[in-house]
Design a protein around this motif. Sequence first.
Motif, PDB file in Angstrom:
ATOM      1  N   GLY A 260       0.815  -1.207   0.000  1.00  0.00           N
ATOM      2  CA  GLY A 260       0.000   0.000   0.000  1.00  0.00           C
ATOM      3  C   GLY A 260       0.848   1.256   0.000  1.00  0.00           C
ATOM      4  O   GLY A 260       0.568   2.217  -0.732  1.00  0.00           O
ATOM      5  N   ALA A 261       1.899   1.256   0.822  1.00  0.00           N
ATOM      6  CA  ALA A 261       2.796   2.412   0.854  1.00  0.00           C
ATOM      7  C   ALA A 261       3.472   2.600  -0.496  1.00  0.00           C
ATOM      8  O   ALA A 261       3.623   3.732  -0.989  1.00  0.00           O
ATOM      9  CB  ALA A 261       3.833   2.225   1.955  1.00  0.00           C
ATOM     10  N   ALA A 262       3.877   1.490  -1.126  1.00  0.00           N
ATOM     11  CA  ALA A 262       4.556   1.567  -2.419  1.00  0.00           C
ATOM     12  C   ALA A 262       3.657   2.177  -3.489  1.00  0.00           C
ATOM     13  O   ALA A 262       4.108   2.980  -4.317  1.00  0.00           O
ATOM     14  CB  ALA A 262       5.009   0.173  -2.844  1.00  0.00           C
TER      15      ALA A 262
ATOM     16  N   VAL B 100      -4.194   2.594   4.129  1.00  0.00           N
ATOM     17  CA  VAL B 100      -4.173   3.219   5.456  1.00  0.00           C
ATOM     18  C   VAL B 100      -4.516   2.189   6.527  1.00  0.00           C
ATOM     19  O   VAL B 100      -3.892   2.147   7.599  1.00  0.00           O
ATOM     20  CB  VAL B 100      -5.148   4.412   5.516  1.00  0.00           C
ATOM     21  N   ALA B 101      -5.497   1.351   6.251  1.00  0.00           N
ATOM     22  CA  ALA B 101      -5.877   0.324   7.227  1.00  0.00           C
ATOM     23  C   ALA B 101      -4.693  -0.580   7.543  1.00  0.00           C
ATOM     24  O   ALA B 101      -4.392  -0.854   8.714  1.00  0.00           O
ATOM     25  CB  ALA B 101      -7.053  -0.493   6.700  1.00  0.00           C
TER      26      ALA B 101
ATOM     27  N   LEU C 132     -11.679  -4.548   8.270  1.00  0.00           N
ATOM     28  CA  LEU C 132     -10.326  -4.001   8.249  1.00  0.00           C
ATOM     29  C   LEU C 132     -10.275  -2.579   8.802  1.00  0.00           C
ATOM     30  O   LEU C 132      -9.347  -2.215   9.533  1.00  0.00           O
ATOM     31  CB  LEU C 132      -9.797  -4.026   6.811  1.00  0.00           C
ATOM     32  N   ASP C 133     -11.275  -1.754   8.471  1.00  0.00           N
ATOM     33  CA  ASP C 133     -11.281  -0.363   8.937  1.00  0.00           C
ATOM     34  C   ASP C 133     -11.439  -0.282  10.450  1.00  0.00           C
ATOM     35  O   ASP C 133     -10.765   0.509  11.119  1.00  0.00           O
ATOM     36  CB  ASP C 133     -12.403   0.418   8.259  1.00  0.00           C
TER      37      ASP C 133
ATOM     38  N   HIS D 250      -4.827   1.430  16.147  1.00  0.00           N
ATOM     39  CA  HIS D 250      -4.312   2.797  16.274  1.00  0.00           C
ATOM     40  C   HIS D 250      -4.623   3.361  17.664  1.00  0.00           C
ATOM     41  O   HIS D 250      -3.765   4.003  18.293  1.00  0.00           O
ATOM     42  CB  HIS D 250      -4.925   3.675  15.192  1.00  0.00           C
ATOM     43  N   ALA D 251      -5.846   3.122  18.144  1.00  0.00           N
ATOM     44  CA  ALA D 251      -6.212   3.601  19.480  1.00  0.00           C
ATOM     45  C   ALA D 251      -5.326   2.966  20.543  1.00  0.00           C
ATOM     46  O   ALA D 251      -4.921   3.619  21.514  1.00  0.00           O
ATOM     47  CB  ALA D 251      -7.683   3.286  19.757  1.00  0.00           C
TER      48      ALA D 251
END
Length: 578
Positions: free
Chosen positions: A387-389, A430-431, A544-545, A552-553
Motif C-alpha cells: 500500500g505504501a509503495a 491506510v488500514a 479491516l477499517d 491505532h487507538a
Amino acid sequence: MAEAVVSAAREDFTNRIGREVHSMSKAGRMATYEWQAIADEFLDYLGALSVATPDLDSAEAKAALKDASEAAAGAVAYAAYHPHCTFHVFLEYVNFGMSYDPGDDSPAERVTPGEWTDALCLAVLRDKAQWHGEAFHFARQKFAEQAQGTPAGELVTGWTAVVLDHTGDDEEYPPGARAKLAAVDGALDRIRTRAAETGEALLDRPDSVALHALRALLVEDREAFDATLADLLTAHAAVQGPAASPSTLVPLVPVALSALAYRTLGWTPAVRTDYLPHALVTGFESQGPRVAGFGEDRRPDAVAALAAGPLVVERPACERDGIQRVGAMYDAYLQEAFTAGEGKPLAVARLSSVMDDQKRLFQWRAGNPGDLVDAQLATLRLASQMGAALFRIALAEPGTDVEVSIGGRTLRYAAERGRSAGAGYWQTAVAFALITGVREDLAPLVLTGPTFAHPDGSAFTAYRAALHAYLKGTEPEAAARRALQEAEKAKDWGFAMPPAVLLSQLVEGDEESFNLALADALETHRAYYQVADRGDGPEASVNLDVLALACHARRRGWSIRVESPYLPQYLLQAAEPL
C-alpha cells in the motif's frame, strides 16, 4: 402448516431467489406480475423464517422484509407510472435493479386492490408509505371507481386517508383527524349500501373488519381496535390448512394495523400470537447505538456495562476450507507480479491487485480458529508495504521510474497516478499501515490522500476525507462531522459504510466512547454479513477499517475493552503504545 412447505421456502433461498430474479429479467420486460411474484417469494421466505424465529428479530428477516416491500412497491410503481414516467426498482438482497423510461413498447397495467393493500402494508412496516405515496395514489386511480363499495376497494380508501393523508379533498392537506374519519365513515357507508343492494354480508368480510380497525385507531378506541384485530386474526387462522403458503404466517393487514397502533399510539397488541411478529410490529425496535458521534448520547446502561467489564461481541462461525490452496495461488500471483521483462518496469496495476490478494488472504485466515499468527503478521506487513509503495509511486514525477522496497526486494515501477492510486486503495493501504503501525508505510498516505490521483465520488468520500484530516491534524472535527452526516444519509442504501462514529471518538479523544462505538461497529458489521450469502465472503471475518482504528487507538495508549474474534488479540497486543 406442513413442515415440508416451510422447508421448501427456506431451502437455498439466497441462490434460488437470485436465479429467479435474473431469469425474469432475461425473459422480457419485468412488469406488475414479475414484481408481485418476487414479493410473494420474499413473503413466503419471511413466513418460513418466523417458524424458527417467531419475533423475526434478525438481520435476515429485516432484509427479506425490505425486498418484499420494494418488490411489491415496484409492482405498484409500474401500474402507476408506466409508460408515462421514469422510475426505478432496486432489490438489495439480490443486488438487482431495473430502470424504466417513458415509452409505449408495452401496455399499461394495473394492480388489484388486494395487491395494492399488501404493498401498502409492507411499506407501513418499513415506514416507507409516504416515500412511495405518489405511486400508491396513481395506481389506485386505475381501480378506484370499479372497486367503489367493495370491501377491498374501500379498505384502500381507508388506508389512503389514514396512512397517505389523502381524503380526496385537495384543499385540506394534510387532512386532520376529522377529515380522515369522514373518509373512513364514507367508505363504510358505501359498503353498507352495496351490501343492502346485493344482499351479501359485506360488512363481515375481513377487509371491512380491517376498515373498522382503522376507524378505531382514528378515534383512539383501544377496546374496539383490540376486538376487531382479534376478529381478523381468528378469521385468518380458521381458513389456514397444512398446504397453506408460508406467507400466511405473516398476515400483512393485521400486522400493519398492529404496527400503526404501536408506532402512533403506543398500543402493544392485546392478542399474543406468532401471527404478529414483534420486530415487524415495532419496526425492529432496539435500544439503539451505545453512543453517537463525538461521545454524544451515551446510553447509561452501556456505560455501566463497559465499567463492569469488557464488552463481548461474538462472531458467527466463518471457518474456511482450502486456505492453504488459496495462499499458494496468491503466492504464485505475487511472484508473477514481481517479475518484469528484461529492463522493463513492473506493472503498477499488478501491485494493487496482489495487495487485494493479501487482504483477502488475511481475512480468510482470520475466520479460522487459531489462525496462524506468524503467517498473518507476515501477510499484514507485506500488504502494508504494498500500500505504501502504491502511493510512493504516485508521488513520483510522472514519466520517471521509482524504486520501492517490498518484502525485502527492491522493485522498479514507472511513476503514474492512475486507478491504483485511487481512493479505495488509499483506504485499504491506510488500514494496513494502522494495523502494522509502521510509520514509514503511513507517511506517503498522509502526504497524498484519497483524492491525490483523481476525485473520489463514492459514498465513502466523506469518511476518507475525515480519516485523512485526522491523520494530518488538519480540521479533523469538521471533516468527521461531515462523515457522520453522510453516514446518516446512507443508512438505508444497502451497503456497509465505514465506521464514521468510531473515527469521531478518536478525533474527540474520548477513550470510553471509543470502546462503546467499537462494540457498535462490530455488531453492525456482524449484522450486515448475516444477510443472504454475504457471510460466504472473506470480509465477514474481520472489518479491516474497524480493526485498524482499534490498533491505532491502542498505540495511542488507550485500553481496548471490547473482546471479540473480530479483534485478533495478537494484533492488539502487538500494537504497543508509542
